[in-house]
Each structure stands twice: as C-alpha cells, then as structure tokens.
Design a protein around this motif. Structure first.
Motif, PDB file in Angstrom:
ATOM      1  N   PRO A  59       0.825  -1.226   0.000  1.00 62.29           N
ATOM      2  CA  PRO A  59       0.000   0.000   0.000  1.00 62.29           C
ATOM      3  C   PRO A  59       0.847   1.258   0.000  1.00 62.29           C
ATOM      4  O   PRO A  59       1.953   1.292   0.560  1.00 62.29           O
ATOM      5  N   THR A  60       0.336   2.304  -0.595  1.00 60.42           N
ATOM      6  CA  THR A  60       1.003   3.604  -0.556  1.00 60.42           C
ATOM      7  C   THR A  60       0.618   4.322   0.736  1.00 60.42           C
ATOM      8  O   THR A  60      -0.357   3.962   1.407  1.00 60.42           O
ATOM      9  N   ASP A  61       1.375   5.358   1.068  1.00 61.66           N
ATOM     10  CA  ASP A  61       1.054   6.153   2.254  1.00 61.66           C
ATOM     11  C   ASP A  61      -0.335   6.774   2.128  1.00 61.66           C
ATOM     12  O   ASP A  61      -1.092   6.846   3.100  1.00 61.66           O
ATOM     13  N   GLY A  62      -0.665   7.238   0.927  1.00 60.34           N
ATOM     14  CA  GLY A  62      -1.975   7.862   0.715  1.00 60.34           C
ATOM     15  C   GLY A  62      -3.111   6.898   0.929  1.00 60.34           C
ATOM     16  O   GLY A  62      -4.150   7.256   1.504  1.00 60.34           O
ATOM     17  N   GLN A  63      -2.949   5.665   0.461  1.00 62.04           N
ATOM     18  CA  GLN A  63      -3.994   4.666   0.651  1.00 62.04           C
ATOM     19  C   GLN A  63      -4.168   4.327   2.129  1.00 62.04           C
ATOM     20  O   GLN A  63      -5.300   4.200   2.612  1.00 62.04           O
ATOM     21  N   GLY A  64      -3.056   4.197   2.844  1.00 61.49           N
ATOM     22  CA  GLY A  64      -3.139   3.933   4.278  1.00 61.49           C
ATOM     23  C   GLY A  64      -3.763   5.087   5.035  1.00 61.49           C
ATOM     24  O   GLY A  64      -4.532   4.880   5.986  1.00 61.49           O
ATOM     25  N   TYR A  65      -3.465   6.306   4.622  1.00 61.50           N
ATOM     26  CA  TYR A  65      -4.026   7.500   5.276  1.00 61.50           C
ATOM     27  C   TYR A  65      -5.530   7.576   5.079  1.00 61.50           C
ATOM     28  O   TYR A  65      -6.282   7.783   6.039  1.00 61.50           O
ATOM     29  N   ARG A  66      -5.984   7.395   3.832  1.00 63.44           N
ATOM     30  CA  ARG A  66      -7.423   7.470   3.562  1.00 63.44           C
ATOM     31  C   ARG A  66      -8.180   6.332   4.240  1.00 63.44           C
ATOM     32  O   ARG A  66      -9.282   6.525   4.772  1.00 63.44           O
ATOM     33  N   LEU A 148      -9.095  -0.463   3.725  1.00 66.16           N
ATOM     34  CA  LEU A 148      -7.831  -0.405   2.996  1.00 66.16           C
ATOM     35  C   LEU A 148      -7.967  -1.077   1.630  1.00 66.16           C
ATOM     36  O   LEU A 148      -7.503  -0.544   0.612  1.00 66.16           O
ATOM     37  N   ALA A 149      -8.602  -2.234   1.603  1.00 64.88           N
ATOM     38  CA  ALA A 149      -8.790  -2.936   0.326  1.00 64.88           C
ATOM     39  C   ALA A 149      -9.606  -2.094  -0.646  1.00 64.88           C
ATOM     40  O   ALA A 149      -9.307  -2.050  -1.851  1.00 64.88           O
ATOM     41  N   LYS A 150     -10.634  -1.419  -0.136  1.00 64.29           N
ATOM     42  CA  LYS A 150     -11.463  -0.579  -1.001  1.00 64.29           C
ATOM     43  C   LYS A 150     -10.678   0.608  -1.551  1.00 64.29           C
ATOM     44  O   LYS A 150     -10.862   1.006  -2.710  1.00 64.29           O
ATOM     45  N   GLU A 151      -9.795   1.193  -0.742  1.00 66.78           N
ATOM     46  CA  GLU A 151      -8.980   2.311  -1.226  1.00 66.78           C
ATOM     47  C   GLU A 151      -8.029   1.859  -2.332  1.00 66.78           C
ATOM     48  O   GLU A 151      -7.871   2.539  -3.352  1.00 66.78           O
ATOM     49  N   ILE A 152      -7.406   0.722  -2.140  1.00 66.76           N
ATOM     50  CA  ILE A 152      -6.487   0.196  -3.149  1.00 66.76           C
ATOM     51  C   ILE A 152      -7.248  -0.148  -4.427  1.00 66.76           C
ATOM     52  O   ILE A 152      -6.807   0.169  -5.540  1.00 66.76           O
TER      53      ILE A 152
END
Length: 326
Positions: A59-66, A148-152
């Motif tokens: 995951p990217t930092d942005g994905q983890g943040y959101r 997290l899965a949904k953001e990715i």
C-alpha cells in the motif's frame, strides 16, 4: 484481465479456497508491505513465481491515510452506538469485546495504516501498538482492512474479494459485497460439479500445471460467465450453465436434419456411439459429425451448436478438461 484485491490476510489461510482460485481467477493481488514479503508461505510464493495468478501489492502512504480516516469514522459509529451496530458482527456489544485485551489476537502490520490509527485505537483502548504494527480484535481488524482494500481497489480500478465469511453482515453494510461475490460462489459450484474428485486431494503443483496449460481457456470461461452475470442474480443454476455447453443426442439429430440430411442415411454406428451417452461434450460431438462427413463446407450452417464463437468453443473445452482433472 480482472484484478482482485484480496483481504484481510496476506494470503488465504486454507488451501481449498486458493485451489479454487487457481482454476478460475484472473489475477489476485494480496496486500503485503514490502518489508513483510518474507512472511509469505512457500506455496504462495510458488504461485507468484510459476503462474500469472498471484501478485503482492504494497500500500502507498496515501492509501493507508485514507483508509485510516474512513476506519476511524466508521469505528466511531460502533463506539457511540454499540448496541445498534454490534449486530453487524453478530455480537451483542462489540465495544465490550474491543476493549477486552483478551480479544486482541489480530495484528495489522506497519505499512498498512497511518500513525493516526494507532493513536486512535490506543486512545479508545481498543488496541495496542506492537513492534510490527498494531494488535486488536479480529473483527475490528477486518473493519480496517475492508477500508484499505477498497482504497487500493479504487486507485487500481479493481474489485475486492475475501474468503472470510464470518463477517457477511459487515461486508454487505460496507458495500464490500458486490455481485462479484455471488459470481465466485456460482463458479465454485460449476467447478465442484465438473471436477471428478475433491480439490483437497489434488496437489497444488498439479493445479498449477493445469492452469498454465489452460490459461486461454480460463479467460474464455470467465468471459462466458460475464455474459450470464445478470442471470446469476436472477437464479440461473450451475447445472443450467453447464447444460448450455453440452450436446444431447436429440439436439445433434435436430441439427443434422436442419442441414437437409436424411437421418435414415446416417450409419448405424452413429447411434451405437451415442445412445448410451445422455450428454456429449463439444469435442466428442464434433468428432462424430466430422466422421459423418458433415463438418466440411457445411460446418457454419449448423444453427446453434457449431456456430460458436471462439470463447464459446474454449469454454466448452475448459468444462471438458475440468471433468478430467486429477
């Protein structure tokens, strides 16, 4: 090719789910931070190296943040109104469970969330930081990993998939359940009907070899499933789907008649070959017609059965090959 983001674990905890996946999924991406790739099992690594099925995604930092922001927002609903929302996890009071350290048995590894998630969980006394990440209850971890899965998936134009059926209510509530889940259950039903033995008795290497030999047919099979996507929701059965890719003796005779051939002129051997077979596979039926001299210039004249597209023919072949898988 359809990419699916798998969650909540690094990899499926049982081989049965994974063996089914080998036979029909296009691409499965597991959420694994770069510094945790060494935790992948040898079997899963083999799938990554020897097939086109498995990929690892950090995951990217942005994905983890959101995902952290969304998970905090949703967790607040459970903390402020626990009796109203606890039913989504089939519990009378999830807040009581989440604040019980004895239930903190699931670790989310660092690299999947922002620091705010640790701070929030510790402030609310629903989790504790560890050397590798954060430890909390399994259903709270599932809540976070769903986001997290949904953001990715959103970033990658993919969909999400899980093998965890314990939290169906929450999956549906969070819109994590889509027609995709129904589709996969439908395909598993087809595989169970066609494969002559339990998948657990077939080695992983045999399934890897089978996939690599039949990847084009698997792609065609999935494209044929796409055509009946709506029908799956409206109640089409796995048996009905399979029947559409089989021939009966009566169907063959009707098609031959439509070609203007008098069935009385058909050799007795034709009936000897078919009368003891209620359902014929595509390749066998084609051999019979070729033997009768019908498949030459008149091949494309058969209305339905032999006017198939390449994907339809490949789907038939795949169903036949599944029935011989050992």
């Amino acid at each position: 090719m359809k990419t699916l983001i798998y969650y909540p674990n690094f990899e499926p905890p049982t081989t049965e789910w994974l063996k089914f996946a080998i036979l029909y999924l296009d691409r499965l991406e597991s959420i694994v931070p770069y510094n945790r790739e060494h935790l992948i099992s040898d079997d899963y690594r083999r799938l990554q190296n020897e097939t086109d099925l498995v990929e690892l995604f950090s995951p990217t930092d942005g994905q983890g943040y959101r995902a952290t922001l969304n998970a905090i927002t949703e967790t607040e609903k459970f903390l402020t109104r626990p009796y109203e929302f606890s039913g989504l996890f089939n519990r009378p009071n999830v807040l009581r469970d989440w604040r019980n350290p004895n239930t903190w048995n699931y670790e989310i590894h660092e690299g999947k969330f922002s620091y705010s998630w640790i701070a929030y969980c510790e402030e609310q006394e629903i989790g504790i930081r560890t050397q590798d990440g954060i430890l909390l209850s399994e259903n709270l971890a599932f809540l976070y990993m769903t986001h997290l899965a949904k953001e990715i998936a959103f970033d990658r134009g993919a969909d999400i998939i899980t093998d965890n059926l314990n939290y169906d209510h929450y999956t549906s509530f969070s819109r994590g359940r889509t027609p995709l889940a129904q589709r996969h259950q439908f395909i598993k039903g087809i595989i169970k009907l066609k494969v002559p033995q339990n998948l657990n008795s077939i080695s992983l290497q045999s399934l890897i070899d089978f996939r690599n030999r039949n990847i084009e047919l698997i792609n065609s099979f999935n494209q044929q499933i796409d055509l009946v996507e709506n029908a799956i929701g409206n109640g089409i059965t796995e048996e009905q789907f399979i029947t559409n890719y089989n021939y009966t003796l009566n169907t063959l005779i009707a098609e031959i008649t439509n070609l203007g051939i008098n069935t009385a002129s058909i050799p007795l051997g034709f009936y000897a070959l078919t009368t003891n077979v209620n359902v014929l596979n595509y390749e066998y039926a084609r051999e019979i017609l070729a033997g009768l001299g019908i498949i030459h210039n008149g091949y494309h004249a058969i209305k339905k059965s032999l006017r198939d597209s390449r994907n339809e023919r490949n789907c038939r072949k795949y169903l036949v090959r599944l029935s011989h898988l050992k």
